[in-house]
Scaffold this motif. Structure first.
Motif, PDB file in Angstrom:
ATOM      1  N   LEU A 133      -1.805  -8.322  12.385  1.00 45.75           N
ATOM      2  CA  LEU A 133      -0.480  -8.914  12.131  1.00 45.75           C
ATOM      3  C   LEU A 133      -0.029  -8.609  10.699  1.00 45.75           C
ATOM      4  O   LEU A 133       1.149  -8.364  10.442  1.00 45.75           O
ATOM      5  CB  LEU A 133      -0.489 -10.427  12.377  1.00 45.75           C
ATOM      6  N   SER A 134      -0.984  -8.598   9.764  1.00 42.20           N
ATOM      7  CA  SER A 134      -0.635  -8.290   8.359  1.00 42.20           C
ATOM      8  C   SER A 134      -0.152  -6.852   8.226  1.00 42.20           C
ATOM      9  O   SER A 134       0.727  -6.559   7.405  1.00 42.20           O
ATOM     10  CB  SER A 134      -1.840  -8.478   7.443  1.00 42.20           C
ATOM     11  N   GLU A 135      -0.733  -5.938   9.020  1.00 42.88           N
ATOM     12  CA  GLU A 135      -0.268  -4.537   8.979  1.00 42.88           C
ATOM     13  C   GLU A 135       1.177  -4.447   9.464  1.00 42.88           C
ATOM     14  O   GLU A 135       2.017  -3.790   8.854  1.00 42.88           O
ATOM     15  CB  GLU A 135      -1.151  -3.650   9.853  1.00 42.88           C
ATOM     16  N   PHE A 136       1.460  -5.126  10.575  1.00 41.63           N
ATOM     17  CA  PHE A 136       2.844  -5.151  11.071  1.00 41.63           C
ATOM     18  C   PHE A 136       3.762  -5.750  10.004  1.00 41.63           C
ATOM     19  O   PHE A 136       4.857  -5.259   9.756  1.00 41.63           O
ATOM     20  CB  PHE A 136       2.958  -5.996  12.338  1.00 41.63           C
ATOM     21  N   ALA A 137       3.287  -6.836   9.394  1.00 39.69           N
ATOM     22  CA  ALA A 137       4.084  -7.547   8.392  1.00 39.69           C
ATOM     23  C   ALA A 137       4.480  -6.598   7.265  1.00 39.69           C
ATOM     24  O   ALA A 137       5.641  -6.550   6.846  1.00 39.69           O
ATOM     25  CB  ALA A 137       3.296  -8.736   7.856  1.00 39.69           C
ATOM     26  N   ALA A 138       3.510  -5.817   6.780  1.00 37.56           N
ATOM     27  CA  ALA A 138       3.778  -4.898   5.659  1.00 37.56           C
ATOM     28  C   ALA A 138       4.780  -3.827   6.069  1.00 37.56           C
ATOM     29  O   ALA A 138       5.571  -3.361   5.245  1.00 37.56           O
ATOM     30  CB  ALA A 138       2.476  -4.265   5.183  1.00 37.56           C
ATOM     31  N   ASP A 139       4.763  -3.423   7.358  1.00 40.07           N
ATOM     32  CA  ASP A 139       5.740  -2.423   7.822  1.00 40.07           C
ATOM     33  C   ASP A 139       7.147  -3.009   7.866  1.00 40.07           C
ATOM     34  O   ASP A 139       8.133  -2.293   7.709  1.00 40.07           O
ATOM     35  CB  ASP A 139       5.388  -1.938   9.236  1.00 40.07           C
ATOM     36  N   ILE A 140       7.255  -4.307   8.100  1.00 38.29           N
ATOM     37  CA  ILE A 140       8.590  -4.927   8.188  1.00 38.29           C
ATOM     38  C   ILE A 140       9.191  -5.091   6.791  1.00 38.29           C
ATOM     39  O   ILE A 140      10.368  -4.797   6.588  1.00 38.29           O
ATOM     40  CB  ILE A 140       8.530  -6.286   8.922  1.00 38.29           C
ATOM     41  N   GLY A 141       8.409  -5.553   5.837  1.00 37.45           N
ATOM     42  CA  GLY A 141       8.975  -5.757   4.497  1.00 37.45           C
ATOM     43  C   GLY A 141       7.934  -6.236   3.500  1.00 37.45           C
ATOM     44  O   GLY A 141       6.894  -6.778   3.876  1.00 37.45           O
ATOM     45  N   SER A 142       8.258  -6.058   2.214  1.00 39.33           N
ATOM     46  CA  SER A 142       7.302  -6.322   1.140  1.00 39.33           C
ATOM     47  C   SER A 142       6.811  -7.770   1.099  1.00 39.33           C
ATOM     48  O   SER A 142       5.671  -8.035   0.739  1.00 39.33           O
ATOM     49  CB  SER A 142       7.949  -6.026  -0.208  1.00 39.33           C
ATOM     50  N   ASP A 143       7.701  -8.726   1.418  1.00 38.40           N
ATOM     51  CA  ASP A 143       7.339 -10.145   1.275  1.00 38.40           C
ATOM     52  C   ASP A 143       6.760 -10.741   2.560  1.00 38.40           C
ATOM     53  O   ASP A 143       6.378 -11.914   2.572  1.00 38.40           O
ATOM     54  CB  ASP A 143       8.576 -10.979   0.897  1.00 38.40           C
ATOM     55  N   VAL A 144       6.716  -9.954   3.639  1.00 34.42           N
ATOM     56  CA  VAL A 144       6.309 -10.530   4.935  1.00 34.42           C
ATOM     57  C   VAL A 144       4.806 -10.878   4.979  1.00 34.42           C
ATOM     58  O   VAL A 144       4.443 -11.956   5.471  1.00 34.42           O
ATOM     59  CB  VAL A 144       6.732  -9.607   6.108  1.00 34.42           C
ATOM     60  N   PRO A 145       3.908 -10.005   4.458  1.00 34.63           N
ATOM     61  CA  PRO A 145       2.483 -10.386   4.496  1.00 34.63           C
ATOM     62  C   PRO A 145       2.218 -11.718   3.798  1.00 34.63           C
ATOM     63  O   PRO A 145       1.433 -12.535   4.293  1.00 34.63           O
ATOM     64  CB  PRO A 145       1.775  -9.224   3.789  1.00 34.63           C
ATOM     65  N   PHE A 146       2.915 -11.951   2.667  1.00 39.10           N
ATOM     66  CA  PHE A 146       2.672 -13.231   1.988  1.00 39.10           C
ATOM     67  C   PHE A 146       3.127 -14.417   2.836  1.00 39.10           C
ATOM     68  O   PHE A 146       2.473 -15.464   2.851  1.00 39.10           O
ATOM     69  CB  PHE A 146       3.340 -13.292   0.602  1.00 39.10           C
TER      70      PHE A 146
END
Ligand code: ATP
Length: 306
Positions: A133-146
């Motif tokens: 999910l964190s990998e997907f998050a990073a592909d969506i945008g810079s602040d999404v993994p946090f």
């Protein structure tokens, strides 16, 4: 296991330190930042929609103006990513209840994306795990993994590479929300313009800030708050400079523009001081809505699933 309805709650973030490096060849900037998740939340509710409806997004809440409901919505993109991973074209209805102000430097859109990743993963029974999910998050945008992890964390790269920050204590924030948002790309462009001709060093987080966080020392943290985008945000919105001064005059331990602004965060000593500061700020007639929030808070969490 599959669900029929999943509710995820996700916090906004503020940046306690935002150091911006030179512009890269791809137009982005490397940054070094310290994020803190605060008690201001959006909720994303995912359930199955009518046959052939595809992915739909509906919005409710205080802050929906200017938020798209089509594939430009970051939550839509998150749902689509999980469905693609599962090789499904499901009918998913996303309902976003927005309490995080939009284009405010609080990463509301990123928060919704993180919440949708968690919600749709559960709805479809994908069970992809936090790392994927964190990998997907990073592909969506810079602040999404946090927004997935929450707490207090250090972000590097474009902000998407996270490492834990040793932090203790609870912090009381007073936020002044402007009626009109600021565009993140416009603030970065103004930052580049203001820095033209200057040698810009690699981004770094100050020892003073990390030390203050480790020891839970709110007055020291107040002094160490730092944002390289602050001058650019103030240049585009000069009233912000006055607002920053007013808060400090009224005894805030420190003040900072969050992210690319225009939200201004004031650090208070405790809950009572936060209330005093809120009263003083509203009496001073500063423009905007005043909210209180605490940090750090956990990231995107399922609060209901059936
Ligand atoms: P950041 O601090 O990450 O730069 P921000 O808090 O300043 O973000 P957002 O509230 O995330 O800004 O919104 C920026 C733009 O993103 C909005 O103007 C809107 O067009 C778009 N957007 C896409 N999806 C969403 C969403 N779910 N919620 C809010 N805005 C969204």
């Amino acid at each position: 296991m599959k669900s029929v309805r999943v509710v995820v709650r996700v916090p906004a973030k503020i940046n306690l330190n935002l150091s911006v490096g030179p512009q890269r060849k791809d137009g982005y900037h490397d940054i070094a930042t310290v994020y803190q998740a605060i008690s201001l939340y959006d909720e994303v509710i995912a359930h199955f929609g009518a046959p052939e409806s595809g992915i739909t997004v509906a919005l409710t809440g205080d802050y929906i103006q200017g938020v798209p409901t089509d594939e430009r919505n970051l939550a839509y993109r998150a749902a689509e990513m999980i469905a693609n991973e599962m090789r499904l074209t499901p009918d998913i209805s996303l309902h976003i209840n927005k309490s995080i102000p939009v284009a405010a430097g609080l990463a509301g859109g990123s928060a919704d994306a993180a919440a949708a990743l968690v919600a749709v993963d559960q709805l479809l029974g994908a069970d992809l795990g936090r790392a994927r999910l964190s990998e997907f998050a990073a592909d969506i945008g810079s602040d999404v993994p946090f927004a997935l992890t929450g707490g207090t964390a250090i972000g590097s790269g474009r902000g998407e590479r996270l490492s834990p920050a040793l932090a203790s204590g609870e912090y009381h924030w007073v936020l002044v929300i402007s009626n009109q948002g600021l565009s993140t790309p416009a603030v970065y462009a103004e930052c580049d313009r203001l820095r033209q001709g200057r040698e810009i060093s690699a981004p770094r987080i100050t020892d003073a800030l990390m030390h203050a966080l480790r020891s839970g020392d709110a007055p020291a943290l107040g002094k160490a708050l730092m944002n390289d985008l602050q001058s650019a945000a103030c240049s585009l919105r000069p009233a912000l400079r006055l607002l920053l001064d007013v808060g400090e005059e009224y005894g805030a331990l420190g003040s900072i523009i969050s992210g690319s602004g225009p939200t201004v965060a004031f650090l208070a000593r405790d809950a009572e001081h936060a209330l005093d500061l809120t009263v003083a700020l509203s009496a001073s007639g500063v423009a905007g809505q005043i909210l209180r929030a605490m940090g750090p808070m956990p990231g995107a969490r399922i609060i209901e699933s059936r």
